[in-house]
Design an enzyme around this catalytic site. Structure first.
Site, PDB file in Angstrom:
ATOM      1  N   THR A 144     -45.564   2.954  17.344  1.00 28.91           N
ATOM      2  CA  THR A 144     -44.356   3.396  17.818  1.00 28.91           C
ATOM      3  C   THR A 144     -43.621   3.701  16.760  1.00 28.91           C
ATOM      4  OG1 THR A 144     -41.955   2.347  18.593  1.00 28.91           O
ATOM      5  CG2 THR A 144     -43.274   0.862  17.292  1.00 28.91           C
ATOM      6  N   ASP A 145     -42.412   4.849  17.418  1.00 23.60           N
ATOM      7  CA  ASP A 145     -41.456   5.449  16.171  1.00 23.60           C
ATOM      8  C   ASP A 145     -40.565   4.245  15.673  1.00 23.60           C
ATOM      9  OD1 ASP A 145     -39.998   4.701  18.614  1.00 23.60           O
ATOM     10  OD2 ASP A 145     -39.219   6.639  18.977  1.00 23.60           O
ATOM     11  N   GLU A 146     -40.439   3.272  16.365  1.00 29.40           N
ATOM     12  CA  GLU A 146     -39.573   2.180  15.569  1.00 29.40           C
ATOM     13  C   GLU A 146     -40.052   1.556  14.272  1.00 29.40           C
ATOM     14  OE1 GLU A 146     -37.696  -0.732  18.178  1.00 29.40           O
ATOM     15  OE2 GLU A 146     -38.182   0.349  20.075  1.00 29.40           O
ATOM     16  N   TYR A 168     -40.340  -6.789  16.622  1.00 34.62           N
ATOM     17  CA  TYR A 168     -41.234  -5.938  17.467  1.00 34.62           C
ATOM     18  C   TYR A 168     -41.755  -5.083  16.372  1.00 34.62           C
ATOM     19  CZ  TYR A 168     -42.825  -2.065  20.168  1.00 34.62           C
ATOM     20  OH  TYR A 168     -43.671  -0.931  20.488  1.00 34.62           O
TER      21      TYR A 168
END
Length: 349
Positions: A144-146, A168
Site C-alpha cells: 500500500t501507499d500508506e 495497518y
C-alpha cells in the site's frame, strides 16, 4: 483443515497450451476477485487457485462469473496455518503467487494491532517459506501507499523511506521487509507493489467509496472523519489489474513498483461528488444535509502522493478516467443492492 471446492482433481491442470498454476490469496475479496476473473478468462490453459478464509469482507458471490470454469479452484483456508499452506504447495503445481490476503481496515488496526501483525506479517512469512521451498517462479506482494507515511509536498518514489503512521501500514511495511529478505537471502523472485486507493465493483462496504454509495442509496448521511480535508489518490480496479498483469509479465524480481493515479480528491469533496450524482443536487445546504461529521481516528495522514514512472516504464498507465470509473461503480452498487449487508461504523480511507 484443507477444504477444496473444485470439479477437478487436486493436481489437475487444463490440457493444451502453456500451463501454469497461479495462487491468489484473498481471492474472494475485492482486488483478488477481479484478479482471478481476469486470469481465468485471459489464460484458460492455466490453473487459477483461490485461497480465502472468507472473512466478512470476502464473498464467493464476487466470483460467480467464473466459479464453474474448469481452470478455477477455490480452497477455503487461513494463510496463517502452516499445515494448510505447506499441503497446498505440495499438492498443487504453483508457479506464480499473488498475495492479496490481509487485514486492511485502518481504524480496526488501532484497536486490534496484534491481529494485523498475525495476518499481515506472520501469514506472509508462512506463505513465503512454502513458496520458497516449492521454487515458485514469481511471488507478487500487494502492499500500500500508506507505508510511505504522510507526504504533503513530495511525490514518493520507490526509493523513499517507509514511515508508516498507523498499525495497518506498519504491518504492511514489516511484511514488505520479510518479502524482500527472501530475495536477498534465497533469491526467491519476489516483487512488491504499492498502490493508491483502489475502487470499483465488488468492494466491501467498509471502504470509503462503497460505504458512501451504500449509505446514500439508503438515504443516509456520509460520515466524514475530522475535517474531511484528507485527500486520497483513487485508482480504478481495471487499471490496478492491468498493473498487476504488467508486473507479472515484465516486473523484475527484487524490485518495488508504485501503482499510482494522478487523480486526487479530498474525502469531503468525494462525498459532495457522490451526493451530486446520486441526489441530483448542487445547492450548498443540500450537500450539508447529507454530511455527518464524526470523530477522527487517532492519526489520519493528509495525503499519499506517489510517483509511478517506474511501472509506467514497463508500459502501464492508468486509462480509466474518474468520471467513467465512479459512474460505473455507482451503477454497479445500484444494480446489486443486496451484494453486501449494510454496515455501520467508521470509514476506511
Amino acid at each position: 483443515m484443507f477444504v477444496s471446492h473444485t470439479r477437478e482433481s487436486s493436481s489437475a491442470k487444463p490440457k493444451g497450451g502453456v500451463q501454469k498454476g497461479v495462487l491468489v490469496t484473498g481471492g474472494a475479496g475485492f482486488i483478488g476477485s477481479h484478479m482471478i476473473i481476469t486470469l481465468v478468462e485471459k489464460f484458460p490453459q492455466w490453473q487459477i487457485i483461490n485461497l480465502d478464509k472468507l472473512d466478512s469482507c470476502s464473498s464467493l458471490k464476487n466470483l460467480s462469473s467464473v466459479d464453474q470454469r474448469p481452470n478455477y479452484k477455490f480452497i477455503q483456508g487461513d494463510i496463517c496455518n502452516p499445515y494448510l499452506i505447506n499441503t497446498l504447495f505440495e499438492r498443487e503445481n504453483i508457479d506464480i503467487v499473488f498475495h492479496f490476503a490481509a487485514q486492511t481496515h485502518v481504524d480496526h488496526s488501532f484497536r486490534w494491532p496484534a491481529e494485523f501483525k498475525r495476518v499481515n506479517v506472520d501469514g506472509t512469512r508462512v506463505l513465503l517459506k512454502a513458496a520458497c521451498e516449492a521454487g515458485v517462479e514469481k511471488f507478487i506482494y500487494a502492499s500500500t501507499d500508506e507505508v510511505y507515511g504522510e507526504s504533503i509536498d513530495k511525490e514518493c518514489d520507490e526509493f523513499c523511506p517507509r514511515q508508516p503512521s498507523n498499525p495497518y501500514a506498519a504491518s504492511k511495511a514489516a511484511a514488505e521487509s520479510i518479502v524482500l529478505s527472501y530475495w536477498k537471502k534465497y533469491k526467491l523472485p519476489v516483487i512488491v507493489t504499492r498502490s493508491n486507493n483502489v475502487y470499483g465493483p465488488h468492494q466491501y462496504l467498509e471502504k470509503v467509496i462503497p460505504k458512501f454509495i451504500s449509505l446514500l442509496l439508503l438515504n443516509k448521511k456520509c460520515p466524514i472523519q475530522g475535517s474531511g480535508l484528507q485527500s486520497r489518490h483513487f485508482l480504478h480496479t481495471d487499471d490496478a489489474i492491468e498493473a498487476f498483469l504488467t508486473v507479472m509479465e515484465k516486473g523484475v524480481p527484487g524490485e518495488i513498483y508504485n501503482m499510482g493515479s494522478n487523480f486526487e480528491l479530498s474525502i469531503i469533496q468525494l462525498a459532495r461528488e457522490l451526493i451530486k450524482m446520486m441526489k441530483s443536487t448542487s445547492a450548498e445546504e443540500d450537500f450539508n444535509n447529507w454530511l455527518d461529521f464524526v470523530e477522527d481516528r487517532p492519526h489520519n495522514d493528509l495525503r499519499y502522493p506517489m510517483n509511478s514512472d517506474k511501472l509506467q516504464g514497463l508500459g502501464w498507465k492508468p486509462c480509466v478516467t474518474w468520471p467513467e470509473g465512479i459512474r460505473k461503480t455507482v451503477e454497479w452498487y445500484r444494480a446489486h443492492p443486496n451484494h453486501w449487508s449494510v454496515i455501520e461504523g467508521s470509514t476506511q480511507l
